[in-house]
Design an enzyme around this catalytic site. Sequence first.
Site, mmCIF file in Angstrom:
data_model
loop_
_atom_site.group_PDB
_atom_site.id
_atom_site.type_symbol
_atom_site.label_atom_id
_atom_site.label_comp_id
_atom_site.label_asym_id
_atom_site.label_seq_id
_atom_site.Cartn_x
_atom_site.Cartn_y
_atom_site.Cartn_z
ATOM 1 C CE LYS A 1 -1.682 1.654 4.004
ATOM 2 N NZ LYS A 1 -1.380 3.070 4.277
ATOM 3 C CG ASN A 2 2.332 2.720 3.490
ATOM 4 O OD1 ASN A 2 1.168 3.015 3.197
ATOM 5 N ND2 ASN A 2 2.729 2.528 4.727
ATOM 6 C CB CYS B 1 -4.932 10.786 11.273
ATOM 7 S SG CYS B 1 -3.299 10.148 11.550
ATOM 8 N NE ARG C 1 0.830 10.967 9.690
ATOM 9 C CZ ARG C 1 0.195 9.926 9.174
ATOM 10 N NH1 ARG C 1 -0.865 9.473 9.764
ATOM 11 N NH2 ARG C 1 0.620 9.376 8.059
ATOM 12 C CG ASP D 1 3.519 1.861 9.385
ATOM 13 O OD1 ASP D 1 3.690 2.046 8.171
ATOM 14 O OD2 ASP D 1 3.222 2.781 10.171
ATOM 15 N NE ARG E 1 -6.862 4.631 5.489
ATOM 16 C CZ ARG E 1 -6.420 5.828 5.884
ATOM 17 N NH1 ARG E 1 -6.856 6.359 7.004
ATOM 18 N NH2 ARG E 1 -5.538 6.488 5.177
HETATM 19 C C1 EPZ Z 1 4.356 7.129 5.822
HETATM 20 O O1 EPZ Z 1 3.581 8.205 6.336
HETATM 21 C C2 EPZ Z 1 3.434 5.927 5.837
HETATM 22 N N1 EPZ Z 1 2.275 6.178 4.971
HETATM 23 C C3 EPZ Z 1 2.974 5.647 7.267
HETATM 24 O O2 EPZ Z 1 2.188 4.454 7.235
HETATM 25 C C4 EPZ Z 1 4.216 5.389 8.127
HETATM 26 O O3 EPZ Z 1 3.807 5.197 9.466
HETATM 27 C C5 EPZ Z 1 5.164 6.595 8.048
HETATM 28 O O4 EPZ Z 1 5.490 6.862 6.658
HETATM 29 C C6 EPZ Z 1 6.459 6.376 8.808
HETATM 30 O O5 EPZ Z 1 7.089 5.240 8.346
HETATM 31 C C7 EPZ Z 1 2.438 6.084 3.629
HETATM 32 O O6 EPZ Z 1 3.513 5.806 3.131
HETATM 33 C C8 EPZ Z 1 1.219 6.336 2.801
HETATM 34 P P1 EPZ Z 1 6.421 10.632 7.717
HETATM 35 P P2 EPZ Z 1 4.159 9.718 6.259
HETATM 36 O O7 EPZ Z 1 6.301 11.846 6.888
HETATM 37 O O8 EPZ Z 1 4.910 9.915 5.015
HETATM 38 C C9 EPZ Z 1 6.709 13.982 11.005
HETATM 39 C C10 EPZ Z 1 0.345 3.089 7.703
HETATM 40 O O9 EPZ Z 1 -0.076 2.604 8.755
HETATM 41 N N2 EPZ Z 1 6.662 14.937 9.888
HETATM 42 O O10 EPZ Z 1 7.641 9.781 7.603
HETATM 43 O O11 EPZ Z 1 3.030 10.639 6.575
HETATM 44 C C11 EPZ Z 1 5.359 13.298 11.217
HETATM 45 O O12 EPZ Z 1 4.513 14.110 12.009
HETATM 46 C C12 EPZ Z 1 0.812 4.537 7.657
HETATM 47 O O13 EPZ Z 1 0.443 2.452 6.610
HETATM 48 C C13 EPZ Z 1 6.858 16.279 10.142
HETATM 49 O O14 EPZ Z 1 7.067 16.686 11.280
HETATM 50 O O15 EPZ Z 1 5.160 9.698 7.502
HETATM 51 C C14 EPZ Z 1 5.722 12.018 11.917
HETATM 52 O O16 EPZ Z 1 5.856 12.265 13.301
HETATM 53 C C15 EPZ Z 1 0.628 5.231 8.989
HETATM 54 N N3 EPZ Z 1 6.782 17.177 9.108
HETATM 55 C C16 EPZ Z 1 7.096 11.678 11.319
HETATM 56 O O17 EPZ Z 1 7.585 12.892 10.710
HETATM 57 C C17 EPZ Z 1 6.554 16.772 7.820
HETATM 58 O O18 EPZ Z 1 6.524 17.632 6.908
HETATM 59 C C18 EPZ Z 1 7.032 10.597 10.258
HETATM 60 O O19 EPZ Z 1 6.198 11.058 9.247
HETATM 61 C C19 EPZ Z 1 6.357 15.387 7.577
HETATM 62 C C20 EPZ Z 1 6.421 14.496 8.626
#
Ligand code: EPZ
Length: 419
Positions: A22-23, A117, A122, A306, A398
């Site tokens: 999915k990701n 969420c 996020r 995850d 999802r």
């Molecule tokens: C991806 O989300 C995945 N989703 C998430 O999977 C996964 O948990 C996450 O990466 C971490 O591995 C998809 O790929 C669709 P991040 P993403 O940006 O890209 C902070 C699932 O269950 N952050 O790496 O949104 C953020 O708040 C989902 O399949 C900022 O501060 O994750 C978080 O604390 C859940 N500013 C951390 O970084 C930003 O601009 C990781 O977020 C972006 C992120």
Amino acid sequence: MRKLIVEGGRPLSGSVTISGAKNAVLPLIAATILADGTSVIHDVPHLSDVGTMNELMKFLGAHCSFEGSSLHIDTTGLRGDKEAPGELVRKMRASFLVMGPLLARRGYVRMSLPGGCAIGARPIDLHLKGFEAMGAEINMGRGYVEAKVRRALKGNRIYLDFPSVGATENLMMAASLAEGTTLIGNAAQEPEIIDLANLLSVMGARIKGAGTSIIRIEGVKQLKAAQHTVIPDRIEAGSYMIFAAAAGGTVRLNNVIPEHMQPLIAKLREAGVKVACGDDCAIVESDGMLEPVAVKTLPYPGFPTDMQAQMMALLTRARGTSLVTETVFENRFMHAEELRKMGADITVDGHTATVNGVSRLHGAAVSATDLRAGAALITAALMAEGRSEIGELQHIERGYERIVEKLQGIGADVYIHED
Ligand code: EPZ
């Protein structure tokens, strides 16, 4: 309301085939915006998140259609001058992955803010800082963000304060059509980043270093539509490994890449679970007796956030006290409360949860608070004595294709009940 009914206490046996990731699929779909024509992504799972992404692409003027598990995306009619409907973006944060490609192709994009969420705020600050570094002008409105660039994005050096997966993906896609070279420092190293770089490269992008913390993208003038097969879902696979470890028995997983799952496999072995790996398969064997371990989530190649909820559920019945520390998201312990309803002994203190193993769990009526929390509740229900009812199934659906059929295929006594 639909509920998943689980009769616990039965060992599992048989084999399950893991679906496409999915990701990985969600950014791959967004990447097709970068070229005109019809791209095809093979091995795409039929998930509600994929449906939402296809809805967004159609809204932008692209045409998406499934032929079996191959998704055909024709971007000839792509417009992208319309703001994506807020409810779509709020429903799925990954919608935000169209921002980089639209900015690169159209020089303008306006998106509703993805919003937080259950697992955290996020934010998208790292995405926006990267776009600004490439020359985009960012305007924040009430609930929306607008980005525009006069002529073309310009390559630049970008350092990510946190190795954000989404920011790395958005910026890699935008940089592919920028003028000049972009270096992304402290980039995310997840396998899904490499998969996206592989598609972009087949489309004609010049990318080096995907999968390391420094990615170099040399912008090109144009990209072409392409075909690509998505990697297996390492989180779905990890979830089935934990289902087997929890229920006991022997389960074979087909269509996996064990190299993508090393942190989880190491922890499962430390907990006393037997995991044998082949080139594209793995066999999990457990007697259901587990040793306590300490787990700390980190960006890849660390233990995946995850998989944290599922691991916590598994450890509720270990022979001793385990520690689970969540460093990636600020609020990803919501499943603890639901697990307590089944008899788990969990104390949460900030980013660390202490899990005192108990000898038995009992079935209960619980609700999934997010996608992976749902998988954690299934894990506990498979171990519990008696019947569990799991509500809010939409979260689980999802990210887990045909999960009832797959669980039944390995001997779990589960079914959907409609109220
Ligand atoms: C991806 O989300 C995945 N989703 C998430 O999977 C996964 O948990 C996450 O990466 C971490 O591995 C998809 O790929 C669709 P991040 P993403 O940006 O890209 C902070 C699932 O269950 N952050 O790496 O949104 C953020 O708040 C989902 O399949 C900022 O501060 O994750 C978080 O604390 C859940 N500013 C951390 O970084 C930003 O601009 C990781 O977020 C972006 C992120």
